[in-house]
Design an enzyme around this catalytic site. Structure first.
Site, PDB file in Angstrom:
ATOM      1  N   ILE A 167      60.264  37.299  -6.302  1.00 32.18           N
ATOM      2  CA  ILE A 167      59.210  37.031  -5.319  1.00 32.18           C
ATOM      3  C   ILE A 167      59.812  36.207  -4.194  1.00 32.18           C
ATOM      4  CG2 ILE A 167      56.976  35.926  -4.920  1.00 32.18           C
ATOM      5  CD1 ILE A 167      56.272  36.607  -7.808  1.00 32.18           C
ATOM      6  N   ARG A 187      59.314  35.244   0.063  1.00 28.18           N
ATOM      7  CA  ARG A 187      58.388  35.335   1.184  1.00 28.18           C
ATOM      8  C   ARG A 187      58.989  36.221   2.277  1.00 28.18           C
ATOM      9  NH1 ARG A 187      59.008  29.176   3.569  1.00 28.18           N
ATOM     10  NH2 ARG A 187      60.554  29.649   5.184  1.00 28.18           N
ATOM     11  N   ARG A 210      63.323  36.757   2.892  1.00 25.22           N
ATOM     12  CA  ARG A 210      63.897  35.421   2.701  1.00 25.22           C
ATOM     13  C   ARG A 210      64.270  35.212   1.231  1.00 25.22           C
ATOM     14  NH1 ARG A 210      63.854  30.140   1.736  1.00 25.22           N
ATOM     15  NH2 ARG A 210      64.488  28.742   3.425  1.00 25.22           N
ATOM     16  N   TRP A 211      65.430  35.752   0.858  1.00 25.30           N
ATOM     17  CA  TRP A 211      65.916  35.486  -0.498  1.00 25.30           C
ATOM     18  C   TRP A 211      67.129  34.570  -0.407  1.00 25.30           C
ATOM     19  CZ3 TRP A 211      66.329  41.401  -1.474  1.00 25.30           C
ATOM     20  CH2 TRP A 211      67.312  41.969  -0.669  1.00 25.30           C
ATOM     21  N   LEU A 212      67.139  33.520  -1.220  1.00 30.46           N
ATOM     22  CA  LEU A 212      68.246  32.574  -1.224  1.00 30.46           C
ATOM     23  C   LEU A 212      69.436  33.179  -1.948  1.00 30.46           C
ATOM     24  CD1 LEU A 212      66.299  29.264  -1.902  1.00 30.46           C
ATOM     25  CD2 LEU A 212      66.999  30.250   0.289  1.00 30.46           C
ATOM     26  N   ARG A 266      69.514  34.016  -5.735  1.00 31.03           N
ATOM     27  CA  ARG A 266      68.442  34.806  -6.330  1.00 31.03           C
ATOM     28  C   ARG A 266      68.902  36.236  -6.593  1.00 31.03           C
ATOM     29  NH1 ARG A 266      63.398  32.463  -5.553  1.00 31.03           N
ATOM     30  NH2 ARG A 266      62.695  34.035  -7.040  1.00 31.03           N
ATOM     31  N   GLU A 294      62.449  42.530 -16.342  1.00 33.28           N
ATOM     32  CA  GLU A 294      61.103  41.973 -16.182  1.00 33.28           C
ATOM     33  C   GLU A 294      60.034  42.981 -16.586  1.00 33.28           C
ATOM     34  OE1 GLU A 294      63.627  39.516 -13.343  1.00 33.28           O
ATOM     35  OE2 GLU A 294      63.480  41.640 -13.835  1.00 33.28           O
ATOM     36  N   ASP A 296      55.865  25.041   3.627  1.00 33.71           N
ATOM     37  CA  ASP A 296      56.215  25.505   2.284  1.00 33.71           C
ATOM     38  C   ASP A 296      55.757  24.523   1.216  1.00 33.71           C
ATOM     39  OD1 ASP A 296      58.261  23.512   1.948  1.00 33.71           O
ATOM     40  OD2 ASP A 296      59.591  24.723   3.177  1.00 33.71           O
TER      41      ASP A 296
END
Length: 518
Positions: A180, A182, A194-196, A199, A243, A318
């Site tokens: 998940i 954003r 926006r994946w770090l 992740r 998952e 955030d």
């Protein structure tokens, strides 16, 4: 009770008085955030908003706004306290899947085989003509502005997809990843993903870019999945388990999946009964990218993923309670949108705790306890205070056995799960301290800690990119506090003995209490 899709869950929540339909017009621009925030802080129900003005889609908010609804989503129908106990049972299941104990008897071997069979039996199954593809938008019909995407806070850069389950796959991997992240709306068919860097989606993307330079990277985003699948995406599932498979274990039935329709994205599968699905690609950058705006961070460079289209994301309010800095992230171009008839848009907001992610953090805290206890048997309890953004501070209760033991536990927690790599502060206490009572924790710190002897400082460690307190984005320090009673070797002084009343006197006063009428 198990739920085959989001609508099934909504129906159950409404029957329990855990969902309220809002028929008055409420705008997705700021108003839904304010209303959901007030309801969540009051411990109120999930909210199903009628389609906002100028839009065709109802909006579901505050779905997991209480621990009870989180447990209900996992199939446990109980009050908050019983629900948290059931979540610990889930943690024990995950710990057994992550690190099974070697069987000591035929009975143990049978249990292990039963668990393995249960996991095997929950492998997802593919279906054709799924409900999530009853309506299809493609070509010029693809317009994300038709969805009631929330603008959550006054200083936000624009509308933000918040509850999208992002489906990716790395090269040469059979297992799909659900995460998940954003996603900022920047055009009728474009979102910033926006994946770090640590992740799963970002790791899959980087591996693909290294092995397939110049090729578009397929991505799908699911909006409105069944609760087991949604919660599976935020649970620390072992890497060996998908998952989707874990969602099947929660639900008690195999997850039904459908292939995406877009050529090239059809290698990915999505929940067949999802409300809305976005299909598309992260494309390689065409031509020289425009220079970064004045004052903005530099564009990404130096790796294969940097050769793909990126955009400057943020700022957004955030979960820390602040607006974050701008940063570059990949652009997801949506080429097809599929949905159910009368689709529901699932959304949330993040802000200063408590918010919905903080409530999920309280629930997941209970899942973490058995996972930690499996590795560190001396840990008797573990707490991530919601006020600490649900991960930046941890309070650990332990059974201490030797000098220096608390420091060993600190480093063990920091290194055990990926979820704890951003935990800045760890406080370790003895079994006599209730770690969910700040008064007791502060008492332990102020009476059992010498700042020089009992403080551990570690510099240059991974830190949340949203943590603007760190001197460098993504890199900062950690602090541990040993608030345990000190053993020989840790102090040369006689250690204090806690004051306790005589048990016989307490029993006598218990009887007097009733007679006096207090």
């Amino acid at each position: 009770m198990k739920y085959k899709d989001l609508r099934d869950f909504i129906q159950r929540l409404e029957a329990l008085g855990e969902l309220r339909r809002v028929t008055q017009p409420v705008s997705p621009v700021l108003e839904m955030t304010e209303l959901c925030d007030r309801v969540l802080r009051a411990g109120g129900p999930a909210l199903l908003f009628n389609a906002p003005p100028g839009n065709a889609f109802p909006v579901l908010g505050n779905l997991f706004g209480t621990p009870r609804r989180v447990a209900l989503g996992m199939g446990v129908d109980a009050g908050d306290d019983a629900a948290l106990g059931s979540l610990r049972d889930l943690g024990r299941l995950l710990s057994a899947l992550k690190e099974p104990d070697p069987p000591k008897s035929l009975k143990d071997a049978g249990k292990l085989l039963s668990l393995a069979k249960a996991v095997w039996d929950m492998a997802p199954k593919s279906v054709s003509s799924p409900p999530c593809q009853e309506i299809v938008w493609e070509g010029a019909d693809v317009d994300l502005n038709k969805l009631p995407i929330q603008t959550c806070w006054p200083g936000d850069a624009g509308p933000l997809v918040t509850w999208g389950l992002t489906v990716t796959r790395g090269p040469n991997k059979s297992r799909q990843n659900l995460g998940i992240y954003r996603q900022q709306l920047i055009g009728r068919n474009k979102l910033i993903m926006r994946w770090l860097a640590h992740r799963g989606g970002a790791l899959d993307f980087r591996e693909f870019a290294l092995q397939n330079p110049g090729k578009p990277y397929p991505v799908a985003v699911v909006l409105g999945a069944d609760p087991a699948t949604t919660l599976g995406a935020v649970t620390p599932v072992p890497d060996s388990l998908s998952e989707y498979q874990f969602a099947g274990l929660l639900r008690g039935s195999r997850t039904e999946l459908a292939k995406c329709l877009t050529p090239g994205v059809d290698t990915l599968q999505v929940p067949a009964r999802a409300e809305i699905v976005l299909e598309g690609f992260i494309h390689p950058q065409e031509g020289a990218p425009a220079p970064a705006p004045a004052g903005a961070p530099p564009r990404p460079a130096g790796n294969a993923a940097a050769a793909y289209e990126h955009a400057l994301e943020g700022p957004y309010g955030d979960h820390t309670g602040y607006y974050n800095e701008q940063e570059w992230f990949p652009v997801f171009t949506v080429e097809r949108i599929t949905m159910r008839r009368d689709a529901i848009y699932h959304s949330t907001y993040t802000g200063k705790p408590p918010d919905e992610p903080a409530v999920l953090g309280v629930a997941l805290n209970e899942v973490f306890v058995p996972l930690l206890q499996k590795q560190f048997t001396e840990i008797t309890d573990f707490y991530l205070p919601p006020e600490g953004c649900s991960y930046r501070m941890a309070i650990v209760q332990m059974k201490k056995s030797y000098a220096g033991h608390a420091k060993r536990v600190m480093f063990g927690v920091w290194s055990f799960l990926r979820q704890f790599m951003y935990t800045k502060f760890i406080v370790v206490v003895d079994e006599d301290v209730n770690i969910r009572d700040w008064k007791e924790v502060i008492w332990a710190i102020t009476t059992r800690v010498d700042p020089v002897r009992d403080t551990v400082m570690v510099d240059s460690t991974p830190i949340d990119y949203l943590d603007f307190a760190s001197p460098v984005a993504g890199l900062g320090s950690k602090m541990g506090l040993d608030a345990t009673n000190k053993w020989p070797g840790e102090t040369s002084r006689e250690w204090g003995r806690p004051i306790e009343m005589d048990a016989a006197v307490k029993a006598r006063v218990d009887r007097l209490w009733q007679e006096i009428g207090l």
